[in-house]
Design a protein around this motif. Structure first.
Motif, PDB file in Angstrom:
ATOM      1  N   VAL A  54       1.149  -1.283   0.179  1.00  0.00           N
ATOM      2  CA  VAL A  54      -0.472   0.275  -0.246  1.00  0.00           C
ATOM      3  C   VAL A  54       0.557   1.365   0.269  1.00  0.00           C
ATOM      4  CG1 VAL A  54      -2.155  -1.252   1.149  1.00  0.00           C
ATOM      5  CG2 VAL A  54      -0.043  -0.336   2.411  1.00  0.00           C
ATOM      6  N   LEU A  55      -0.296   2.252  -0.834  1.00  0.00           N
ATOM      7  CA  LEU A  55       0.762   3.696  -0.052  1.00  0.00           C
ATOM      8  C   LEU A  55       1.483   4.473   1.252  1.00  0.00           C
ATOM      9  CD1 LEU A  55       2.174   5.450  -2.358  1.00  0.00           C
ATOM     10  CD2 LEU A  55       0.015   7.279  -2.328  1.00  0.00           C
ATOM     11  N   ASP A  56       2.945   4.531   1.134  1.00  0.00           N
ATOM     12  CA  ASP A  56       2.065   5.276   2.801  1.00  0.00           C
ATOM     13  C   ASP A  56       2.533   6.648   2.551  1.00  0.00           C
ATOM     14  OD1 ASP A  56       4.535   4.532   5.554  1.00  0.00           O
ATOM     15  OD2 ASP A  56       6.322   5.877   4.187  1.00  0.00           O
ATOM     16  N   CYS A 110       6.364  -3.227 -10.149  1.00  0.00           N
ATOM     17  CA  CYS A 110       5.118  -2.057 -10.545  1.00  0.00           C
ATOM     18  C   CYS A 110       5.535  -0.857  -9.256  1.00  0.00           C
ATOM     19  CB  CYS A 110       3.878  -3.046 -10.071  1.00  0.00           C
ATOM     20  SG  CYS A 110       2.607  -1.188  -9.972  1.00  0.00           S
ATOM     21  N   ASP A 111       5.452   0.321 -10.204  1.00  0.00           N
ATOM     22  CA  ASP A 111       6.394   1.357  -9.313  1.00  0.00           C
ATOM     23  C   ASP A 111       4.644   2.127  -8.424  1.00  0.00           C
ATOM     24  OD1 ASP A 111       4.734   2.752 -11.288  1.00  0.00           O
ATOM     25  OD2 ASP A 111       6.697   4.190 -12.293  1.00  0.00           O
ATOM     26  N   ASN A 112       3.693   1.271  -8.397  1.00  0.00           N
ATOM     27  CA  ASN A 112       2.995   1.882  -7.771  1.00  0.00           C
ATOM     28  C   ASN A 112       1.506   0.929  -7.019  1.00  0.00           C
ATOM     29  OD1 ASN A 112       0.461   0.837  -9.384  1.00  0.00           O
ATOM     30  ND2 ASN A 112       0.549   2.834 -10.073  1.00  0.00           N
ATOM     31  N   ALA A 113       1.273   1.566  -6.082  1.00  0.00           N
ATOM     32  CA  ALA A 113       0.581   0.726  -5.162  1.00  0.00           C
ATOM     33  C   ALA A 113      -1.094   1.153  -5.164  1.00  0.00           C
ATOM     34  CB  ALA A 113       1.218   1.698  -3.688  1.00  0.00           C
ATOM     35  N   PRO A 114      -2.076   0.256  -4.909  1.00  0.00           N
ATOM     36  CA  PRO A 114      -1.783  -1.241  -3.851  1.00  0.00           C
ATOM     37  C   PRO A 114      -1.316  -1.986  -5.267  1.00  0.00           C
ATOM     38  CG  PRO A 114      -4.120  -0.924  -4.433  1.00  0.00           C
ATOM     39  CD  PRO A 114      -3.577  -0.023  -4.982  1.00  0.00           C
ATOM     40  N   VAL A 115      -0.596  -3.576  -4.472  1.00  0.00           N
ATOM     41  CA  VAL A 115      -0.603  -4.855  -5.721  1.00  0.00           C
ATOM     42  C   VAL A 115      -0.707  -5.207  -4.773  1.00  0.00           C
ATOM     43  CG1 VAL A 115       1.245  -5.894  -6.592  1.00  0.00           C
ATOM     44  CG2 VAL A 115       1.217  -3.612  -6.811  1.00  0.00           C
ATOM     45  N   ARG A 157      -0.948  -8.721  -8.122  1.00  0.00           N
ATOM     46  CA  ARG A 157      -2.456  -7.994  -9.286  1.00  0.00           C
ATOM     47  C   ARG A 157      -1.533  -6.608  -9.354  1.00  0.00           C
ATOM     48  NH1 ARG A 157      -3.416 -13.049  -8.156  1.00  0.00           N
ATOM     49  NH2 ARG A 157      -4.990 -14.434  -9.239  1.00  0.00           N
ATOM     50  N   THR A 158      -1.716  -5.702  -9.681  1.00  0.00           N
ATOM     51  CA  THR A 158      -1.297  -4.256  -9.566  1.00  0.00           C
ATOM     52  C   THR A 158      -2.427  -3.272 -10.427  1.00  0.00           C
ATOM     53  OG1 THR A 158      -0.960  -4.846 -12.287  1.00  0.00           O
ATOM     54  CG2 THR A 158       0.783  -4.899 -10.570  1.00  0.00           C
ATOM     55  N   GLY A 159      -4.016  -3.851 -10.831  1.00  0.00           N
ATOM     56  CA  GLY A 159      -4.735  -2.774 -11.071  1.00  0.00           C
ATOM     57  C   GLY A 159      -5.940  -3.391 -10.074  1.00  0.00           C
ATOM     58  N   ARG A 166      -9.156  13.521 -10.668  1.00  0.00           N
ATOM     59  CA  ARG A 166      -9.095  14.155  -9.424  1.00  0.00           C
ATOM     60  C   ARG A 166      -7.529  14.879  -8.899  1.00  0.00           C
ATOM     61  NH1 ARG A 166      -9.470  18.736  -5.575  1.00  0.00           N
ATOM     62  NH2 ARG A 166      -9.559  18.023  -3.230  1.00  0.00           N
ATOM     63  N   ARG A 167      -6.889  13.743  -9.281  1.00  0.00           N
ATOM     64  CA  ARG A 167      -5.343  13.297  -8.759  1.00  0.00           C
ATOM     65  C   ARG A 167      -4.490  14.825 -10.037  1.00  0.00           C
ATOM     66  NH1 ARG A 167      -2.842   7.992  -8.854  1.00  0.00           N
ATOM     67  NH2 ARG A 167      -3.469   8.067 -11.206  1.00  0.00           N
ATOM     68  N   LEU A 168      -5.266  14.878 -10.873  1.00  0.00           N
ATOM     69  CA  LEU A 168      -5.036  15.518 -11.765  1.00  0.00           C
ATOM     70  C   LEU A 168      -4.835  17.563 -11.946  1.00  0.00           C
ATOM     71  CD1 LEU A 168      -5.157  13.442 -15.373  1.00  0.00           C
ATOM     72  CD2 LEU A 168      -3.099  14.250 -14.214  1.00  0.00           C
TER      73      LEU A 168
END
Ligand SMILES: N[C@@H](CCC(=O)N[C@@H](CS)C(=O)NCC(=O)O)C(=O)O
Length: 258
Positions: free
Chosen positions: A19-21, A60-65, A74-76, A121-123
């Motif tokens: 998960v993202l820290d 994978c360079d993002n979270a969650p995985v 599983r990355t998506g 929303r992120r953009l």
């Protein structure tokens, strides 16, 4: 839900969720919520661009995985939801009736996929941080996220913001029309769309700062900041806000867990 270090996660079996820290990202928060909803045992591993060791593990360079036993990571969001369904077959993550089910997957896609609501929303936060306000994310963080997730400047933001409004209106109208007789979107009880919707709304109308005690104030402020007219409209959408509060009361819980 336990947080473990990477070596512990690597040697464990079952579901390990990277998960993202430090940031209550709707993707990571929803993945945890889905596993909790299905009573699926899992451990979490924190990760971020500053702590990328787990990303090297998952590739994978993002979270969650989600990593389950020796299966491929599983990355998506949709794959993670499908895994939850498989591991908790007695829980109804998606409506039983086919038309409702197709509609639910469509609504989730409108929120979670590329250029879905939380992506937009992120953009929006990136654009606000770089161009419109000095109270959102630090410039370096906004530049990093913008480069990684397709920020294309002011002209494109007109489309992104129109899409974001359209997606919020779609979700609000879905709640108005719901036939469940209860607070959930579908009559089948709490399904995945309830979890995604609550975590998405949190990035526009977050709970109070006290509920974000684990979260850096800058991130909470970035969620609070937004277009004044859109925020006014959102605050008037009582069904959306009440729905979010039910999901937090029943599944996600406060304070925000990170
Ligand atoms: N493929 C992922 C997308 C998740 C995603 O966009 N994660 C972002 C959340 S802001 C992330 O990890 N950002 C941190 C970074 O890229 O450093 C999914 O569908 O779950």
């Amino acid at each position: 839900m336990d947080y473990v270090d990477l070596p512990t996660a690597k040697t464990a079996r079952g579901v390990r969720l990277v998960v993202l820290d430090g940031v209550p990202s709707p993707w990571s928060q929803a993945a945890k919520g889905l596993l909790q909803l299905g009573d699926i045992p899992f451990v979490c591993v924190r990760s971020s661009a500053r702590r990328p060791e787990a990303w090297r593990w998952t590739g994978c360079d993002n979270a969650p995985v989600a990593v389950y036993d020796d299966e491929p990571p599983r990355t998506g969001w949709a794959e993670i939801l499908a895994l939850a369904q498989r591991l908790a077959p007695s829980h109804t993550f998606a409506p039983r009736e086919a038309t409702d089910r197709a509609w639910m997957w469509g609504l989730c896609h409108e929120m979670m996929s590329e250029r879905g609501l939380v992506w937009c929303r992120r953009l929006d936060i990136v654009h606000r941080s770089l161009v419109e306000t000095d109270t959102a994310l630090p410039r370096a963080a906004a530049q990093y996220l913008g480069a990684k997730y397709g920020y294309r400047g002011a002209d494109d933001m007109v489309h992104v913001r129109a899409r974001m409004r359209e997606q919020l209106e779609l979700l609000a109208s879905q709640l108005e029309r719901r036939r469940s007789g209860d607070w959930t979107v579908f009559a089948d009880g709490v399904t995945a769309v309830d979890i995604y919707l609550a975590t998405a709304l949190e990035t526009f109308l977050p709970h109070a700062r006290e509920d974000y005690s684990n979260v850096h104030p800058v991130v909470h402020r970035a969620y609070v900041d937004g277009d004044a007219a859109l925020n006014r409209w959102l605050r008037e959408q009582t069904p959306l806000v009440e729905h979010r509060d039910h999901v937090f009361a029943h599944v996600l819980k406060l304070p925000i867990s990170l």
